[in-house]
Design an enzyme around this catalytic site. Structure first.
Site, PDB file in Angstrom:
ATOM      1  N   ASP A   1      45.005  52.365  56.264  1.00 25.22           N
ATOM      2  CA  ASP A   1      46.445  52.156  56.496  1.00 25.22           C
ATOM      3  C   ASP A   1      46.769  51.365  57.804  1.00 25.22           C
ATOM      4  O   ASP A   1      47.616  51.544  58.203  1.00 25.22           O
ATOM      5  CB  ASP A   1      47.088  53.438  56.449  1.00 25.22           C
ATOM      6  CG  ASP A   1      46.420  54.273  57.475  1.00 25.22           C
ATOM      7  OD1 ASP A   1      45.363  54.105  58.133  1.00 25.22           O
ATOM      8  OD2 ASP A   1      46.911  55.582  57.701  1.00 25.22           O
TER       9      ASP A   1
ATOM     10  N   HIS B   1      32.921  26.323  64.507  1.00 22.13           N
ATOM     11  CA  HIS B   1      33.958  27.558  64.631  1.00 22.13           C
ATOM     12  C   HIS B   1      32.914  28.793  64.985  1.00 22.13           C
ATOM     13  O   HIS B   1      33.152  29.883  64.213  1.00 22.13           O
ATOM     14  CB  HIS B   1      34.463  27.471  63.321  1.00 22.13           C
ATOM     15  CG  HIS B   1      35.528  26.443  63.175  1.00 22.13           C
ATOM     16  ND1 HIS B   1      36.067  26.051  61.990  1.00 22.13           N
ATOM     17  CD2 HIS B   1      35.962  25.609  64.289  1.00 22.13           C
ATOM     18  CE1 HIS B   1      37.022  25.106  62.152  1.00 22.13           C
ATOM     19  NE2 HIS B   1      36.703  24.829  63.397  1.00 22.13           N
TER      20      HIS B   1
ATOM     21  N   ASP C   1      36.269  26.695  73.312  1.00 20.37           N
ATOM     22  CA  ASP C   1      37.517  26.313  72.656  1.00 20.37           C
ATOM     23  C   ASP C   1      38.561  27.397  72.551  1.00 20.37           C
ATOM     24  O   ASP C   1      38.308  28.311  71.762  1.00 20.37           O
ATOM     25  CB  ASP C   1      37.044  25.718  71.252  1.00 20.37           C
ATOM     26  CG  ASP C   1      38.088  24.960  70.608  1.00 20.37           C
ATOM     27  OD1 ASP C   1      39.443  25.230  70.973  1.00 20.37           O
ATOM     28  OD2 ASP C   1      37.799  24.168  69.682  1.00 20.37           O
TER      29      ASP C   1
ATOM     30  N   ASP D   1      45.275  24.000  72.186  1.00 16.25           N
ATOM     31  CA  ASP D   1      43.985  23.770  71.771  1.00 16.25           C
ATOM     32  C   ASP D   1      43.053  23.117  72.804  1.00 16.25           C
ATOM     33  O   ASP D   1      43.343  22.032  72.502  1.00 16.25           O
ATOM     34  CB  ASP D   1      44.180  23.279  70.270  1.00 16.25           C
ATOM     35  CG  ASP D   1      42.807  23.090  69.846  1.00 16.25           C
ATOM     36  OD1 ASP D   1      41.796  23.631  70.141  1.00 16.25           O
ATOM     37  OD2 ASP D   1      42.853  22.570  68.700  1.00 16.25           O
TER      38      ASP D   1
ATOM     39  N   HIS E   1      33.105  16.451  62.699  1.00 17.07           N
ATOM     40  CA  HIS E   1      34.392  16.761  62.532  1.00 17.07           C
ATOM     41  C   HIS E   1      35.326  15.565  62.750  1.00 17.07           C
ATOM     42  O   HIS E   1      34.869  14.634  63.416  1.00 17.07           O
ATOM     43  CB  HIS E   1      34.856  17.821  63.143  1.00 17.07           C
ATOM     44  CG  HIS E   1      34.594  17.700  64.782  1.00 17.07           C
ATOM     45  ND1 HIS E   1      35.403  17.002  65.555  1.00 17.07           N
ATOM     46  CD2 HIS E   1      33.772  18.536  65.339  1.00 17.07           C
ATOM     47  CE1 HIS E   1      34.914  17.233  66.728  1.00 17.07           C
ATOM     48  NE2 HIS E   1      33.841  17.943  66.853  1.00 17.07           N
TER      49      HIS E   1
ATOM     50  N   HIS F   1      43.964  16.451  65.532  1.00 13.17           N
ATOM     51  CA  HIS F   1      44.652  17.033  64.248  1.00 13.17           C
ATOM     52  C   HIS F   1      46.149  17.207  65.216  1.00 13.17           C
ATOM     53  O   HIS F   1      46.327  17.010  66.502  1.00 13.17           O
ATOM     54  CB  HIS F   1      44.301  18.336  64.138  1.00 13.17           C
ATOM     55  CG  HIS F   1      43.826  19.092  64.969  1.00 13.17           C
ATOM     56  ND1 HIS F   1      44.638  20.231  65.430  1.00 13.17           N
ATOM     57  CD2 HIS F   1      42.817  19.424  65.474  1.00 13.17           C
ATOM     58  CE1 HIS F   1      44.129  20.875  66.442  1.00 13.17           C
ATOM     59  NE2 HIS F   1      42.961  20.507  66.433  1.00 13.17           N
TER      60      HIS F   1
ATOM     61  N   HIS G   1      46.294  23.763  63.485  1.00 11.05           N
ATOM     62  CA  HIS G   1      46.246  22.794  62.856  1.00 11.05           C
ATOM     63  C   HIS G   1      47.393  22.138  61.984  1.00 11.05           C
ATOM     64  O   HIS G   1      47.687  22.788  60.916  1.00 11.05           O
ATOM     65  CB  HIS G   1      45.203  22.867  61.770  1.00 11.05           C
ATOM     66  CG  HIS G   1      43.551  22.999  62.355  1.00 11.05           C
ATOM     67  ND1 HIS G   1      42.554  23.571  61.830  1.00 11.05           N
ATOM     68  CD2 HIS G   1      43.343  22.457  63.731  1.00 11.05           C
ATOM     69  CE1 HIS G   1      41.744  23.773  62.669  1.00 11.05           C
ATOM     70  NE2 HIS G   1      42.189  22.987  63.767  1.00 11.05           N
TER      71      HIS G   1
ATOM     72  N   GLU H   1      39.591  15.342  70.393  1.00  7.98           N
ATOM     73  CA  GLU H   1      38.429  16.216  70.570  1.00  7.98           C
ATOM     74  C   GLU H   1      36.961  15.721  70.217  1.00  7.98           C
ATOM     75  O   GLU H   1      36.337  16.469  69.074  1.00  7.98           O
ATOM     76  CB  GLU H   1      38.527  17.597  69.953  1.00  7.98           C
ATOM     77  CG  GLU H   1      39.326  17.489  68.476  1.00  7.98           C
ATOM     78  CD  GLU H   1      39.648  18.903  68.073  1.00  7.98           C
ATOM     79  OE1 GLU H   1      38.741  19.697  68.228  1.00  7.98           O
ATOM     80  OE2 GLU H   1      40.632  19.318  67.499  1.00  7.98           O
TER      81      GLU H   1
ATOM     82  N   TYR I   1      26.896  17.338  68.834  1.00  6.11           N
ATOM     83  CA  TYR I   1      26.093  18.588  68.549  1.00  6.11           C
ATOM     84  C   TYR I   1      24.988  18.288  67.974  1.00  6.11           C
ATOM     85  O   TYR I   1      24.683  17.638  67.113  1.00  6.11           O
ATOM     86  CB  TYR I   1      26.765  19.234  67.395  1.00  6.11           C
ATOM     87  CG  TYR I   1      28.424  19.377  67.782  1.00  6.11           C
ATOM     88  CD1 TYR I   1      29.123  20.214  68.707  1.00  6.11           C
ATOM     89  CD2 TYR I   1      29.319  18.382  67.347  1.00  6.11           C
ATOM     90  CE1 TYR I   1      30.312  20.310  69.103  1.00  6.11           C
ATOM     91  CE2 TYR I   1      30.766  18.440  67.479  1.00  6.11           C
ATOM     92  CZ  TYR I   1      31.238  19.478  68.493  1.00  6.11           C
ATOM     93  OH  TYR I   1      32.468  19.132  68.582  1.00  6.11           O
TER      94      TYR I   1
ATOM     95  N   ARG J   1      31.779  19.678  73.357  1.00  2.00           N
ATOM     96  CA  ARG J   1      33.177  18.948  73.013  1.00  2.00           C
ATOM     97  C   ARG J   1      34.071  19.044  74.127  1.00  2.00           C
ATOM     98  O   ARG J   1      33.928  20.143  74.878  1.00  2.00           O
ATOM     99  CB  ARG J   1      33.630  19.792  71.550  1.00  2.00           C
ATOM    100  CG  ARG J   1      35.112  19.563  71.375  1.00  2.00           C
ATOM    101  CD  ARG J   1      35.297  19.797  69.907  1.00  2.00           C
ATOM    102  NE  ARG J   1      35.674  21.374  69.698  1.00  2.00           N
ATOM    103  CZ  ARG J   1      34.724  22.214  69.336  1.00  2.00           C
ATOM    104  NH1 ARG J   1      33.677  21.849  68.749  1.00  2.00           N
ATOM    105  NH2 ARG J   1      34.880  23.528  69.344  1.00  2.00           N
TER     106      ARG J   1
ATOM    107  N   GLU K   1      38.239  18.581  74.625  1.00  2.00           N
ATOM    108  CA  GLU K   1      39.685  18.582  73.786  1.00  2.00           C
ATOM    109  C   GLU K   1      40.730  18.691  74.526  1.00  2.00           C
ATOM    110  O   GLU K   1      40.947  19.721  75.605  1.00  2.00           O
ATOM    111  CB  GLU K   1      39.554  19.655  72.788  1.00  2.00           C
ATOM    112  CG  GLU K   1      40.764  19.759  72.011  1.00  2.00           C
ATOM    113  CD  GLU K   1      40.732  20.861  70.798  1.00  2.00           C
ATOM    114  OE1 GLU K   1      39.844  21.763  71.005  1.00  2.00           O
ATOM    115  OE2 GLU K   1      41.390  20.451  69.564  1.00  2.00           O
TER     116      GLU K   1
END
Ligand code: GLY
Ligand code: MN
Ligand code: MN
Length: 429
Positions: A37, A238, A255, A266, A345, A349, A356, A377, A381, A398, A400
């Site tokens: 619940d 991710h 990130d 972001d 990637h 965006h 996004h 970004e 990798y 990365r 960004e």
């Protein structure tokens, strides 16, 4: 700080101007269960937030466009003393009208009857199916009911999201102020995390600085789950498990961005766990940083997003050849998309109410305009695989930032967060 009532009104009027005579219905997303619940903390559907700022679940927004008048109507949960004692305050129909300036407000129990009535007066319905199954059913039943009455009924059903998302892609000055404030909070969180990495043992310890700093400065929540990846984990785009040990000599990619006033930020930075980049880490880092800086410099009205992407791909491919990860000519590698093994990637965006943002208005084929906000970004990798030189295996980087397109160029909202090797090492001393 929040969006003004006047701005919400202006947005609704702009949607109404774009519509044909008819009815637009936007449902909230359903709540989802975390355990028995207990529900996950609710976040309102971004399009309802955009058009009126009402945050309660089980809300349906209606805009009616007619010959001589337009109306903004909210269907909301009814006020209930017992419910409110257990679960918190509700606005009810009175709050919907007085605080959110709905022309009319009804309790949810009236939704089906009202829609069935209104549908007998219109041939055109704007509704996005597949976001809330129970409202999908109400819509279909209401159409059947209107049809049964042998008057008009909506024979034309249009998805309203492309209209709204096109608007969402251009930010107003109020939106940019919220993004600036959110950026400041996220920058503070990254700085705190960088400064405390050397005395953290696990990824989740670093992650904790983000939760703390976001809340401390008035952000309600993170705009997306924090990605805190040490060593090889940085190569998982991710990665949100965030439970590995931090190892001396490896890099940490974070990130993370807060949401402020319902607007996302972001930001990604990558830094050495022990405070000093190794030579090979520097080599890869500088390729990514240079690409990122060059792409940001190119941003101004009239430039296509694809041209930024093309530039990034070319420069990253050059870098990958220099690192001996690819061989042959840049041109051929770009054509064969070999770089995708290491940069898989997009370059960025839209950003806004969704991290996004504007999913029904694709950035990838657009030309930049004043007021657009995008991320830049690039990343590299490098997988841990047999054919990869050992010294490079498991490096993930990365960088960004969040960029507003201005009349003559751009403003980097997250520029104050250091990203050169020298700056980062100094902060971590
Ligand atoms: N934080 C997800 C992204 O950078 O797109
Ligand atoms: Mn990100
Ligand atoms: Mn991003």
């Amino acid at each position: 700080m929040k969006i003004s009532i006047e701005e919400y009104k202006r947005r609704r009027n702009q949607v109404l101007q774009t519509m044909k005579n008819g009815i637009l219905v936007i449902p909230s997303l359903p709540e989802s269960t975390m355990s028995n619940d207990v529900n996950f903390v609710y976040r309102q559907n971004s399009d309802i937030l955009y058009l009126c700022g009402f945050e309660e679940p089980n809300t349906t927004l209606v805009l009616k466009k007619g010959e001589d008048k337009n109306e903004f109507i909210l269907f909301v949960p009814k006020r209930d003393k017992l419910f409110e004692t257990w679960n918190g305050r509700r606005e009810g129909t009175v709050g919907a009208k007085e605080k959110f300036f709905a022309d009319e407000a009804f309790e949810n129990s009236e939704l089906k009857n009202k829609l069935s009535d209104w549908f007998t007066e219109t041939e055109c319905l704007y509704f996005p199916f597949k976001f809330n199954q129970s409202i999908d059913e109400v819509i279909l039943n209401s159409i059947s009911e209107a049809k049964r009455q042998r008057k008009l009924y909506p024979v034309e059903i249009i998805n309203p999201l492309p209209i709204i998302h096109k608007m969402r892609a251009i930010k107003s000055s109020e939106e940019i102020e919220l993004l600036k404030k959110g950026s400041k909070i996220s920058i503070e969180a990254h700085l705190t995390a960088m400064k405390n990495t050397k005395n953290s043992k696990f990824e989740y310890e670093v992650e904790a600085y983000y939760d703390f700093t976001f809340k401390k400065y008035g952000s309600k929540r993170a705009a997306y789950p924090h990605i805190v990846g040490g060593g090889e984990n940085a190569t998982i785009l991710h990665y949100i498990t965030n439970d590995s040990k931090l190892n001396d000599g490896e890099l940490l990619l974070v990130d993370a961005g807060c949401e402020y006033g319902n607007y996302a930020t972001d930001i990604t930075r990558t830094w050495p766990i022990n405070g000093r980049f190794s030579d090979v880490q520097k080599e890869v880092y500088d390729i990514v940083l240079q690409v990122q800086n060059e792409c940001i410099k190119m941003i101004k009205p009239g430039v296509s997003f694809q041209s930024l992407t093309d530039h990034a791909i070319k420069k990253i491919t050059e870098g990958l050849i220099k690192l001996n990860l690819l061989e042959g000519e840049v041109k051929d590698n770009v054509k064969e998309k070999t770089y995708r093994r290491f940069f898989m990637h997009g370059l960025g965006h839209w950003m806004g109410i969704d991290v996004h943002d504007s999913p029904f208005y694709n950035l990838q084929d657009k030309t930049l305009e004043e007021g657009m906000v995008i991320t830049v970004e690039p990343g590299i990798y490098i997988p841990v695989e047999d054919d990869i030189p050992e010294r490079l295996r498991g490096i993930g980087i990365r960088i960004e930032d969040d960029i507003v397109v201005t009349k003559n160029g751009n403003v980097n909202l997250t520029a104050e967060l250091p990203k050169t090797i020298e700056e980062i090492e100094k902060i971590m001393e």
